[in-house]
Write a protein that holds these residues in place. Sequence first.
Motif, PDB file in Angstrom:
ATOM      1  N   ASN A 214       0.831  -1.214   0.000  1.00 36.55           N
ATOM      2  CA  ASN A 214       0.000   0.000   0.000  1.00 36.55           C
ATOM      3  C   ASN A 214       0.860   1.257   0.000  1.00 36.55           C
ATOM      4  O   ASN A 214       0.523   2.250  -0.646  1.00 36.55           O
TER       5      ASN A 214
ATOM      6  N   ARG B 110       2.000   1.729  -3.423  1.00 40.09           N
ATOM      7  CA  ARG B 110       0.895   2.030  -4.336  1.00 40.09           C
ATOM      8  C   ARG B 110       0.331   3.434  -4.108  1.00 40.09           C
ATOM      9  O   ARG B 110       0.043   4.162  -5.047  1.00 40.09           O
ATOM     10  N   TYR B 111       0.153   3.795  -2.841  1.00 45.43           N
ATOM     11  CA  TYR B 111      -0.525   5.061  -2.540  1.00 45.43           C
ATOM     12  C   TYR B 111       0.404   6.152  -2.011  1.00 45.43           C
ATOM     13  O   TYR B 111       0.009   7.314  -1.919  1.00 45.43           O
TER      14      TYR B 111
ATOM     15  N   PRO C 256      -3.680  -2.906   5.792  1.00 44.22           N
ATOM     16  CA  PRO C 256      -3.744  -3.963   4.786  1.00 44.22           C
ATOM     17  C   PRO C 256      -5.064  -4.744   4.790  1.00 44.22           C
ATOM     18  O   PRO C 256      -5.309  -5.545   3.892  1.00 44.22           O
TER      19      PRO C 256
ATOM     20  N   ALA D  66      -8.628   0.958   0.872  1.00 47.15           N
ATOM     21  CA  ALA D  66      -8.211   2.358   0.939  1.00 47.15           C
ATOM     22  C   ALA D  66      -8.852   3.142  -0.200  1.00 47.15           C
ATOM     23  O   ALA D  66      -9.092   2.602  -1.280  1.00 47.15           O
TER      24      ALA D  66
END
Length: 169
Positions: free
Chosen positions: A46, A49-50, A56, A60
Amino acid sequence: MNGVEVDSDEVQTIYERLNREAEEAGYHLNPDVEFAKDLIRGLLTNEKRYGYGACPCRLAAGVKEEDLDIICPCDYRDADLDEHSACYCALYVTEVVLKGEKRIGSIPERRPPLEERKRAKPKPSAATISSLPLPVWRCKVCGYLCAREGPPEVCPICRAKKDRFERFI
Ligand code: SF4
């Protein structure tokens, strides 16, 4: 997962850091090390990715402002530890779980729905604010309070970053 790759050395490094910081602050990671590492892998995925480590176990939004409350450690961790002896994902557990004296059951989602989260943020009254020499900041993760011009860069208790603080008074 969506082309995001996390290598095991990275997971190991973060596991060791989180474990050390948790123990120093009176928290505990799940004693099932492989389980904990799987969650950390999800967190790192994450993060790549973000740009931030969203929980997790939750979906999101991908917009940091909307996900602030679920950046690990999330705003709900301590309440879930108190009530269920584990956070929603069971990455963090209490001492009874650590010692094997209690098994973790299913943990209901404590995060309010989006609409509810957007609503009602109690603002301190102007009279209260002006009577204080300094504003008081509260860490939304662990409840740590401090009176200073602005919030600290990192919470000295739970290591949450500055953006997890709210103006308390
Ligand atoms: S502390 Fe919160 S964000 Fe972190 S793993 Fe547990 S439930 Fe997810």
